[in-house]
Design a protein around this motif. Structure first.
Motif, PDB file in Angstrom:
ATOM      1  N   ILE A   1     114.489 112.955   2.726  1.00 61.07           N
ATOM      2  CA  ILE A   1     113.944 112.504   1.447  1.00 61.07           C
ATOM      3  C   ILE A   1     114.536 113.376   0.356  1.00 61.07           C
ATOM      4  CG2 ILE A   1     111.888 112.171   0.028  1.00 61.07           C
ATOM      5  CD1 ILE A   1     110.284 111.952   2.640  1.00 61.07           C
ATOM      6  N   VAL A   2     115.074 112.732  -0.685  1.00 63.27           N
ATOM      7  CA  VAL A   2     115.590 113.432  -1.856  1.00 63.27           C
ATOM      8  C   VAL A   2     114.777 112.953  -3.043  1.00 63.27           C
ATOM      9  CG1 VAL A   2     117.609 113.876  -3.289  1.00 63.27           C
ATOM     10  CG2 VAL A   2     117.898 113.470  -0.846  1.00 63.27           C
ATOM     11  N   ALA A   3     114.365 113.878  -3.917  1.00 62.93           N
ATOM     12  CA  ALA A   3     113.535 113.499  -5.062  1.00 62.93           C
ATOM     13  C   ALA A   3     114.193 113.932  -6.369  1.00 62.93           C
ATOM     14  CB  ALA A   3     112.162 114.142  -4.935  1.00 62.93           C
ATOM     15  N   PHE A   4     113.942 113.136  -7.405  1.00 65.98           N
ATOM     16  CA  PHE A   4     114.431 113.420  -8.752  1.00 65.98           C
ATOM     17  C   PHE A   4     113.290 113.186  -9.723  1.00 65.98           C
ATOM     18  CE2 PHE A   4     117.961 111.906  -6.239  1.00 65.98           C
ATOM     19  CZ  PHE A   4     118.967 112.824  -6.519  1.00 65.98           C
ATOM     20  N   ASP A   5     113.122 114.086 -10.685  1.00 67.87           N
ATOM     21  CA  ASP A   5     112.168 113.872 -11.765  1.00 67.87           C
ATOM     22  C   ASP A   5     112.917 113.208 -12.908  1.00 67.87           C
ATOM     23  OD1 ASP A   5     109.953 114.950 -10.471  1.00 67.87           O
ATOM     24  OD2 ASP A   5     110.434 116.979 -11.129  1.00 67.87           O
ATOM     25  N   VAL A   6     112.412 112.069 -13.367  1.00 66.58           N
ATOM     26  CA  VAL A   6     113.069 111.333 -14.445  1.00 66.58           C
ATOM     27  C   VAL A   6     112.137 111.240 -15.647  1.00 66.58           C
ATOM     28  CG1 VAL A   6     114.494 109.968 -12.879  1.00 66.58           C
ATOM     29  CG2 VAL A   6     112.312 109.052 -13.644  1.00 66.58           C
ATOM     30  N   GLU A   7     112.736 111.124 -16.818  1.00 68.03           N
ATOM     31  CA  GLU A   7     111.994 110.914 -18.054  1.00 68.03           C
ATOM     32  C   GLU A   7     112.556 109.677 -18.726  1.00 68.03           C
ATOM     33  OE1 GLU A   7     111.822 114.354 -20.578  1.00 68.03           O
ATOM     34  OE2 GLU A   7     111.373 115.672 -18.898  1.00 68.03           O
ATOM     35  N   GLY A   8     111.934 108.535 -18.470  1.00 72.88           N
ATOM     36  CA  GLY A   8     112.334 107.282 -19.085  1.00 72.88           C
ATOM     37  C   GLY A   8     113.646 106.742 -18.563  1.00 72.88           C
ATOM     38  N   GLY A   9     113.957 105.536 -19.002  1.00 72.68           N
ATOM     39  CA  GLY A   9     115.202 104.896 -18.603  1.00 72.68           C
ATOM     40  C   GLY A   9     114.964 103.479 -18.121  1.00 72.68           C
ATOM     41  N   PHE A  10     115.921 102.970 -17.348  1.00 72.44           N
ATOM     42  CA  PHE A  10     115.878 101.604 -16.846  1.00 72.44           C
ATOM     43  C   PHE A  10     116.232 101.570 -15.369  1.00 72.44           C
ATOM     44  CE2 PHE A  10     116.890 101.333 -21.318  1.00 72.44           C
ATOM     45  CZ  PHE A  10     116.075 100.318 -21.760  1.00 72.44           C
ATOM     46  N   ALA A  11     115.674 100.593 -14.660  1.00 74.54           N
ATOM     47  CA  ALA A  11     116.034 100.331 -13.268  1.00 74.54           C
ATOM     48  C   ALA A  11     116.502  98.886 -13.184  1.00 74.54           C
ATOM     49  CB  ALA A  11     114.844 100.551 -12.344  1.00 74.54           C
TER      50      ALA A  11
END
Length: 88
Positions: A59-69
C-alpha cells in the motif's frame, strides 16, 4: 473483475506515481471512492485527503489537497493541486 488498473498521480511539480495497480481509493468532493480495473468512466473534483494505492500486499499513500480525478477505459489519472507521499 481481475486485471490491473493503470494509475497516474501528477502534481504541478512532478509525476509522483505511475504504474499498474489493483485498486486506488481517493477522496472525492462528493464522497470517497475506489477504482478497480474496468470501472465505469467518470470525472470528479477531489477534496483534501488521502489517496491509497493497493498493489498486491503493498500500500502506498499520498496526501492530496484538491484537484481532479479522471477515470477512463485506459485507467485513472489524478491531477492534484498539491500531493506528497505519506506514511501508511
Amino acid at each position: 473483475m481481475a486485471g490491473k488498473l493503470h494509475f497516474s498521480l501528477v502534481s504541478p511539480e512532478r509525476e509522483l506515481f505511475s504504474g499498474e495497480v489493483d485498486q486506488v481509493d481517493a477522496p472525492g468532493a462528493e464522497g470517497d471512492f475506489g477504482v478497480l480495473a474496468g470501472h465505469a468512466p467518470f470525472m470528479t473534483t477531489l477534496k483534501s485527503g488521502r489517496v491509497k494505492v493497493y498493489d498486491g500486499g503493498r500500500i502506498v499513500a499520498f496526501d492530496v489537497e484538491g484537484g481532479f480525478a479522471d477515470v477512463t477505459p485506459e485507467g485513472l489519472t489524478v491531477l492534484a493541486e498539491k500531493a506528497v507521499e505519506a506514511a501508511v
